[in-house]
Design a protein around this motif. Structure first.
Motif, PDB file in Angstrom:
ATOM      1  N   LEU A   1      -2.150  -3.593  -4.121  1.00 17.77           N
ATOM      2  CA  LEU A   1      -0.848  -3.081  -4.005  1.00 17.77           C
ATOM      3  C   LEU A   1       0.213  -3.844  -3.828  1.00 17.77           C
ATOM      4  O   LEU A   1       0.223  -5.246  -3.539  1.00 17.77           O
ATOM      5  CB  LEU A   1      -0.906  -2.352  -2.429  1.00 17.77           C
ATOM      6  N   ARG A   2       1.513  -3.514  -4.236  1.00 18.32           N
ATOM      7  CA  ARG A   2       2.624  -4.468  -4.045  1.00 18.32           C
ATOM      8  C   ARG A   2       2.933  -5.196  -2.740  1.00 18.32           C
ATOM      9  O   ARG A   2       3.076  -6.336  -2.733  1.00 18.32           O
ATOM     10  CB  ARG A   2       3.994  -3.512  -4.476  1.00 18.32           C
ATOM     11  N   LYS A   3       2.699  -4.314  -1.715  1.00 16.87           N
ATOM     12  CA  LYS A   3       2.917  -5.015  -0.526  1.00 16.87           C
ATOM     13  C   LYS A   3       1.686  -6.023   0.033  1.00 16.87           C
ATOM     14  O   LYS A   3       1.963  -6.951   0.815  1.00 16.87           O
ATOM     15  CB  LYS A   3       2.831  -4.015   0.681  1.00 16.87           C
ATOM     16  N   PHE A   4       0.614  -6.233  -0.800  1.00 15.65           N
ATOM     17  CA  PHE A   4      -0.099  -7.412  -0.738  1.00 15.65           C
ATOM     18  C   PHE A   4      -0.127  -8.253  -2.033  1.00 15.65           C
ATOM     19  O   PHE A   4      -0.793  -8.893  -2.072  1.00 15.65           O
ATOM     20  CB  PHE A   4      -1.663  -6.855  -0.610  1.00 15.65           C
TER      21      PHE A   4
ATOM     22  N   LEU B   1       1.160   5.413  -3.560  1.00 17.25           N
ATOM     23  CA  LEU B   1       1.395   6.847  -3.205  1.00 17.25           C
ATOM     24  C   LEU B   1       0.476   7.247  -2.197  1.00 17.25           C
ATOM     25  O   LEU B   1      -0.547   7.564  -2.398  1.00 17.25           O
ATOM     26  CB  LEU B   1       1.451   7.636  -4.486  1.00 17.25           C
ATOM     27  N   ASP B   2       0.959   7.217  -0.824  1.00  8.53           N
ATOM     28  CA  ASP B   2       0.237   7.381   0.351  1.00  8.53           C
ATOM     29  C   ASP B   2      -0.263   8.644   0.643  1.00  8.53           C
ATOM     30  O   ASP B   2       0.448   9.557   1.296  1.00  8.53           O
ATOM     31  CB  ASP B   2       0.829   6.691   1.408  1.00  8.53           C
ATOM     32  N   MET B   3      -1.377   9.402  -0.097  1.00  2.00           N
ATOM     33  CA  MET B   3      -1.680  10.898  -0.102  1.00  2.00           C
ATOM     34  C   MET B   3      -2.301  10.873   1.396  1.00  2.00           C
ATOM     35  O   MET B   3      -2.328  11.973   1.921  1.00  2.00           O
ATOM     36  CB  MET B   3      -2.949  10.924  -0.915  1.00  2.00           C
TER      37      MET B   3
ATOM     38  N   LEU C   1      -2.879   5.930  -6.483  1.00  3.84           N
ATOM     39  CA  LEU C   1      -2.946   7.070  -5.306  1.00  3.84           C
ATOM     40  C   LEU C   1      -3.815   6.787  -4.517  1.00  3.84           C
ATOM     41  O   LEU C   1      -5.114   6.532  -4.780  1.00  3.84           O
ATOM     42  CB  LEU C   1      -3.412   8.179  -6.605  1.00  3.84           C
ATOM     43  N   GLY C   2      -3.564   6.672  -3.156  1.00  2.00           N
ATOM     44  CA  GLY C   2      -4.233   6.501  -2.130  1.00  2.00           C
ATOM     45  C   GLY C   2      -5.260   7.670  -1.850  1.00  2.00           C
ATOM     46  O   GLY C   2      -4.851   8.865  -2.299  1.00  2.00           O
ATOM     47  N   MET C   3      -6.093   7.492  -1.035  1.00  2.00           N
ATOM     48  CA  MET C   3      -6.829   8.371  -0.588  1.00  2.00           C
ATOM     49  C   MET C   3      -6.433   9.531   0.373  1.00  2.00           C
ATOM     50  O   MET C   3      -5.761   9.099   1.252  1.00  2.00           O
ATOM     51  CB  MET C   3      -8.624   8.064  -0.048  1.00  2.00           C
ATOM     52  N   PRO C   4      -6.683  10.975   0.066  1.00  2.00           N
ATOM     53  CA  PRO C   4      -6.148  11.700   1.029  1.00  2.00           C
ATOM     54  C   PRO C   4      -6.898  11.798   2.354  1.00  2.00           C
ATOM     55  O   PRO C   4      -8.066  11.064   2.448  1.00  2.00           O
ATOM     56  CB  PRO C   4      -6.077  13.114   0.285  1.00  2.00           C
ATOM     57  N   THR C   5      -6.421  12.504   3.439  1.00  2.00           N
ATOM     58  CA  THR C   5      -6.927  12.692   4.615  1.00  2.00           C
ATOM     59  C   THR C   5      -8.241  13.593   4.430  1.00  2.00           C
ATOM     60  O   THR C   5      -8.147  14.450   3.763  1.00  2.00           O
ATOM     61  CB  THR C   5      -6.266  13.260   5.628  1.00  2.00           C
TER      62      THR C   5
ATOM     63  N   MET D   1      -3.071   5.507 -10.784  1.00  2.00           N
ATOM     64  CA  MET D   1      -4.377   5.284 -10.748  1.00  2.00           C
ATOM     65  C   MET D   1      -4.750   5.839  -9.534  1.00  2.00           C
ATOM     66  O   MET D   1      -4.081   5.428  -8.261  1.00  2.00           O
ATOM     67  CB  MET D   1      -4.522   3.766 -11.136  1.00  2.00           C
ATOM     68  N   GLY D   2      -6.102   5.844  -9.198  1.00  2.00           N
ATOM     69  CA  GLY D   2      -6.713   6.021  -8.116  1.00  2.00           C
ATOM     70  C   GLY D   2      -8.291   6.484  -8.248  1.00  2.00           C
ATOM     71  O   GLY D   2      -8.377   7.516  -9.127  1.00  2.00           O
ATOM     72  N   CYS D   3      -9.098   6.101  -7.545  1.00  3.44           N
ATOM     73  CA  CYS D   3     -10.322   6.620  -7.882  1.00  3.44           C
ATOM     74  C   CYS D   3     -11.609   6.590  -6.715  1.00  3.44           C
ATOM     75  O   CYS D   3     -12.629   6.438  -6.552  1.00  3.44           O
ATOM     76  CB  CYS D   3     -11.075   5.853  -8.985  1.00  3.44           C
TER      77      CYS D   3
END
Length: 133
Positions: A95-98, A105-107, A58-62, A1-3
């Protein structure tokens, strides 16, 4: 997921995005067989053990500002707005780390060195499809 990028362009309100993420997190957590705080395998009510599904965010890309190909994108998809959206993801505990159910998935990190070699319009579509090559 990611939006994040879609929301940034079409809604452009980080607070609204954060509120929607909270609703999504609650909905996803209610579907999981165990509490997301367990992180992996854990007991369900009774003596049954169920494996937690793998959920990915799905994290945001640069963003490559020079490649934004419309005035609307240039206006709405700024680095400052991207940071606000990423902050809302952290605040939402998605996110799991929080403590949330999704593994990031660190885009942003994956696309950092790619820049304009991966995109025609800053969506990094060719990068995403060529990761396995």
């Amino acid at each position: 997921m990611g939006c994040g990028l879609w929301h940034m362009l079409h809604i452009n309100n980080a607070s609204h995005f954060g509120a929607e993420l909270g609703v999504l997190r609650s909905s996803v957590a209610s579907l999981l067989p165990i509490s997301p705080e367990f992180g992996s395998d854990g007991p369900v009510t009774g003596s049954v053990s169920v494996r937690s599904p793998h959920l990915f965010w799905l994290g945001m890309p640069t963003l490559v500002n020079s490649m934004l190909n419309t005035e609307e994108k240039k206006e709405k998809m700024t680095d400052l707005v991207r940071v606000e959206y990423e902050r809302e993801v952290e605040r939402s505990n998605m996110l799991r780390k929080f403590g949330g159910p999704f593994q990031l998935l660190d885009m942003g990190s994956l696309s950092w060195n790619c820049g304009n070699k991966c995109t025609d319009d800053d969506c990094l579509k060719s990068f995403v499809f060529n990761v396995g090559d």
